[in-house]
Design a protein around this motif. Structure first.
Motif, PDB file in Angstrom:
ATOM      1  N   SER A 188       8.775   6.671  -5.103  1.00  0.00           N
ATOM      2  CA  SER A 188       9.345   7.586  -6.095  1.00  0.00           C
ATOM      3  C   SER A 188       9.838   6.847  -7.322  1.00  0.00           C
ATOM      4  CB  SER A 188      10.490   8.388  -5.466  1.00  0.00           C
ATOM      5  OG  SER A 188      11.053   9.280  -6.399  1.00  0.00           O
ATOM      6  N   ALA A 189      10.395   5.652  -7.126  1.00  0.00           N
ATOM      7  CA  ALA A 189      10.855   4.855  -8.260  1.00  0.00           C
ATOM      8  C   ALA A 189       9.693   4.383  -9.114  1.00  0.00           C
ATOM      9  CB  ALA A 189      11.651   3.646  -7.754  1.00  0.00           C
ATOM     10  N   SER A 190       8.521   4.269  -8.496  1.00  0.00           N
ATOM     11  CA  SER A 190       7.332   3.815  -9.212  1.00  0.00           C
ATOM     12  C   SER A 190       6.715   4.939 -10.040  1.00  0.00           C
ATOM     13  CB  SER A 190       6.302   3.277  -8.221  1.00  0.00           C
ATOM     14  OG  SER A 190       5.088   2.993  -8.871  1.00  0.00           O
ATOM     15  N   LYS A 191       6.489   6.070  -9.390  1.00  0.00           N
ATOM     16  CA  LYS A 191       5.915   7.240 -10.053  1.00  0.00           C
ATOM     17  C   LYS A 191       6.639   8.493  -9.573  1.00  0.00           C
ATOM     18  CE  LYS A 191       2.491   5.195 -12.296  1.00  0.00           C
ATOM     19  NZ  LYS A 191       2.425   5.152 -13.787  1.00  0.00           N
ATOM     20  N   SER A 192       7.129   9.284 -10.508  1.00  0.00           N
ATOM     21  CA  SER A 192       7.908  10.460 -10.119  1.00  0.00           C
ATOM     22  C   SER A 192       7.083  11.456  -9.318  1.00  0.00           C
ATOM     23  CB  SER A 192       8.466  11.149 -11.372  1.00  0.00           C
ATOM     24  OG  SER A 192       7.410  11.550 -12.234  1.00  0.00           O
ATOM     25  N   TYR A 193       5.766  11.479  -9.554  1.00  0.00           N
ATOM     26  CA  TYR A 193       4.931  12.449  -8.850  1.00  0.00           C
ATOM     27  C   TYR A 193       4.526  11.994  -7.452  1.00  0.00           C
ATOM     28  CZ  TYR A 193       1.298   9.397 -10.899  1.00  0.00           C
ATOM     29  OH  TYR A 193       0.534   8.319 -11.284  1.00  0.00           O
ATOM     30  N   SER A 194       4.994  10.803  -7.028  1.00  0.00           N
ATOM     31  CA  SER A 194       4.605  10.309  -5.700  1.00  0.00           C
ATOM     32  C   SER A 194       5.115  11.216  -4.584  1.00  0.00           C
ATOM     33  CB  SER A 194       5.130   8.889  -5.483  1.00  0.00           C
ATOM     34  OG  SER A 194       6.540   8.870  -5.402  1.00  0.00           O
ATOM     35  N   GLU A 195       6.187  11.975  -4.848  1.00  0.00           N
ATOM     36  CA  GLU A 195       6.701  12.887  -3.827  1.00  0.00           C
ATOM     37  C   GLU A 195       5.680  13.950  -3.472  1.00  0.00           C
ATOM     38  OE1 GLU A 195      10.205  14.338  -5.662  1.00  0.00           O
ATOM     39  OE2 GLU A 195      11.302  12.444  -5.508  1.00  0.00           O
ATOM     40  N   ARG A 196       4.801  14.277  -4.440  1.00  0.00           N
ATOM     41  CA  ARG A 196       3.750  15.281  -4.208  1.00  0.00           C
ATOM     42  C   ARG A 196       2.398  14.642  -3.937  1.00  0.00           C
ATOM     43  NH1 ARG A 196       4.094  17.372  -9.784  1.00  0.00           N
ATOM     44  NH2 ARG A 196       5.355  15.504 -10.084  1.00  0.00           N
ATOM     45  N   LEU A 197       2.341  13.333  -4.142  1.00  0.00           N
ATOM     46  CA  LEU A 197       1.065  12.634  -4.024  1.00  0.00           C
ATOM     47  C   LEU A 197       0.710  12.309  -2.579  1.00  0.00           C
ATOM     48  CD1 LEU A 197      -1.221  11.307  -5.687  1.00  0.00           C
ATOM     49  CD2 LEU A 197       0.184   9.243  -5.795  1.00  0.00           C
ATOM     50  N   PHE A 198       1.732  12.061  -1.752  1.00  0.00           N
ATOM     51  CA  PHE A 198       1.508  11.628  -0.373  1.00  0.00           C
ATOM     52  C   PHE A 198       2.031  12.659   0.627  1.00  0.00           C
ATOM     53  CE2 PHE A 198       1.915   7.711  -2.863  1.00  0.00           C
ATOM     54  CZ  PHE A 198       0.758   7.040  -2.503  1.00  0.00           C
ATOM     55  N   ARG A 199       1.395  12.685   1.772  1.00  0.00           N
ATOM     56  CA  ARG A 199       1.924  13.422   2.923  1.00  0.00           C
ATOM     57  C   ARG A 199       2.743  12.433   3.738  1.00  0.00           C
ATOM     58  NH1 ARG A 199      -0.219  17.509   6.692  1.00  0.00           N
ATOM     59  NH2 ARG A 199      -2.074  17.706   5.387  1.00  0.00           N
ATOM     60  N   TYR A 200       4.049  12.685   3.857  1.00  0.00           N
ATOM     61  CA  TYR A 200       4.940  11.754   4.523  1.00  0.00           C
ATOM     62  C   TYR A 200       5.157  12.161   5.981  1.00  0.00           C
ATOM     63  CZ  TYR A 200       6.109   9.944  -0.105  1.00  0.00           C
ATOM     64  OH  TYR A 200       6.043   9.376  -1.355  1.00  0.00           O
ATOM     65  N   ALA A 201       5.129  11.169   6.858  1.00  0.00           N
ATOM     66  CA  ALA A 201       5.393  11.404   8.280  1.00  0.00           C
ATOM     67  C   ALA A 201       6.417  10.380   8.750  1.00  0.00           C
ATOM     68  CB  ALA A 201       4.111  11.289   9.098  1.00  0.00           C
ATOM     69  N   ARG A 202       7.574  10.858   9.162  1.00  0.00           N
ATOM     70  CA  ARG A 202       8.625   9.955   9.644  1.00  0.00           C
ATOM     71  C   ARG A 202       8.427   9.724  11.137  1.00  0.00           C
ATOM     72  NH1 ARG A 202      14.111  10.567  11.480  1.00  0.00           N
ATOM     73  NH2 ARG A 202      15.354   8.727  10.956  1.00  0.00           N
ATOM     74  N   ILE A 203       8.243   8.466  11.515  1.00  0.00           N
ATOM     75  CA  ILE A 203       8.009   8.100  12.906  1.00  0.00           C
ATOM     76  C   ILE A 203       9.330   7.633  13.507  1.00  0.00           C
ATOM     77  CG2 ILE A 203       6.572   6.760  14.478  1.00  0.00           C
ATOM     78  CD1 ILE A 203       5.061   8.646  12.561  1.00  0.00           C
ATOM     79  N   ASP A 204       9.746   8.297  14.562  1.00  0.00           N
ATOM     80  CA  ASP A 204      11.052   7.987  15.150  1.00  0.00           C
ATOM     81  C   ASP A 204      10.886   7.658  16.630  1.00  0.00           C
ATOM     82  OD1 ASP A 204      13.776   7.629  15.353  1.00  0.00           O
ATOM     83  OD2 ASP A 204      14.282   9.548  14.415  1.00  0.00           O
TER      84      ASP A 204
END
Length: 401
Positions: A228-244
């Motif tokens: 997000s600090a690199s590109k503001s649109y990265s929040e919409r660019l990737f599908r995030y999966a938190r592995i716990d």
């Protein structure tokens, strides 16, 4: 119990005999593969989590799934002091080699390989009058591609421009075959800031033109903040999966499924004891399961077997999993971590650490920043820090020093 038949595998990135509790992520990636292959828009994917939760195992599983669908694949492990240009070139070279035998136009393959070669050498072209030497005076890197480099494409020296052009050209080969290309990146949080910006730009370009090339990254919990600090649109660019950590039922299945194949059972009390000491973290489940198997005299394995084996497992973890990381820290960094551990296992405020050490927060910045670079702690959110390794605080509190 026969140690030769021991099914458990507590290794770095080593796939366990039963990949329990990750069915949702596997299904998600199956959908990604199918949608990309059909030319439908889909985001690249990022896995995040602490060390020991199985991110690299999942990354390797996803790569195997892509290979089974005849995709081109390549994998790199990012390093904080290394540009991704050459590793990405090597990974995409591997992906193109997987696709080339099925392509009916050898000249198209040769052209893209020429572009890839130019991309790989863009930061090591010899200055005028210094043939055969790199831009820094070192030997010119040879990527092992026999075709001549294609000039004027992906060779500007600007990684953002070059990566977009390379990805577009590589994706076109996959389009010809009706498949995709997947670039897998482990330790993604370690990519240098300028390079991660270029990578996000390339992924953004592909998402807009529908090119069948995806990036699948894995990294520590603060990776989304880095993107997000690199590109503001990265929040919409990737599908995030938190592995716990695993649920109780998933952890039990990870232990019992491979044991049943060997004709061995676990008593319910043994499973409860193993979950309590492992806390459901996949690496710990495998580590305690392996030592418990070796100590058990017969089936079913009991809670007493777990109690007898646990100290040996903890000693192995203290030397390898925890100790190897602790030894990488300087005395000042160890003081910082011990202060963190004394404050508990949850993320702590940097001001609290400074107060406990009787220091000003600014004076501790070098130690904190160095620990972050070494991958021992991460910034959970602004002003807070946490260990990247589960149970690391408990390990430090038990150390005599």
């Amino acid at each position: 119990m026969d140690p030769v038949r021991n099914p458990y595998a507590p290794g770095a990135g080593q796939r366990p005999p039963e990949l329990a509790g990750r069915e949702r992520e596997v299904r998600q990636f199956e959908v990604v593969l199918e949608r990309v292959a059909r030319g439908r828009p889909e985001r690249s994917m990022v896995l995040t989590g602490l060390r020991g939760v199985g991110k690299t195992v999942l990354l390797n599983t996803f790569r195997s799934m892509a290979i089974q669908r005849l995709w081109g694949t390549g994998k790199i492990e990012a390093r904080p002091d290394q540009s991704i240009r050459r590793p990405v070139a090597a990974a995409l070279h591997m992906a193109l080699r997987e696709l080339a035998p099925r392509h009916r136009a050898p000249d198209r393959i040769e052209h893209v390989l020429g572009v890839l070669k130019a991309f790989a050498q863009a930061d090591s072209d010899p200055p005028s009058g210094r043939s055969g030497r790199g831009a820094r005076g070192g030997p010119r890197w040879q990527p092992g591609i026999e075709v001549p480099a294609v000039r004027g494409r992906a060779d500007s020296g600007d990684l953002e421009i070059d990566l977009v052009e390379l990805f577009v050209d590589a994706a076109s080969i996959a389009t010809d075959l009706g498949v995709g290309i997947a670039l897998f990146i482990d330790e993604m949080q370690d990519i240098p800031a300028d390079d991660i910006s270029a990578l996000c730009t390339a992924c953004h370009e592909l998402s807009q033109n529908g090119g069948p090339l995806i990036v699948v990254g894995a990294g520590l919990p603060h990776l989304p903040a880095v993107l997000s600090a690199s590109k503001s649109y990265s929040e919409r660019l990737f599908r995030y999966a938190r592995i716990d950590r695993l649920s109780r039922s998933a952890a039990d299945h990870a232990l019992t499924a491979p044991a049943e194949l060997e004709g061995v059972e676990f008593g319910p009390e043994a499973l409860a004891a193993l979950y309590e000491i492992s806390d459901g973290y996949p690496f710990f489940v495998q580590a305690y399961g392996k030592v418990t198997w070796d100590h058990a005299l017969h089936s079913p394995i009991t809670a007493e077997d777990v109690a007898i084996a646990a100290p040996e497992a903890e000693e192995e973890l203290a030397v390898g999993f925890f100790g190897s990381r602790y030894e990488r820290a300087t005395p000042a960094e160890r003081d910082y971590m011990r202060a963190m551990a004394a404050l508990g296992d949850d993320p702590v405020q940097t001001t609290e650490v400074a107060t406990s050490l009787g220091r000003k927060p600014s004076s501790l910045s070098p130690a904190r920043d160095s620990l972050i670079k070494k991958g021992l702690i991460y910034s959970a959110e602004r002003g807070t820090i946490a260990f990247t390794v589960p149970h690391f605080g408990r390990f430090l509190r038990r150390r005599p020093d």
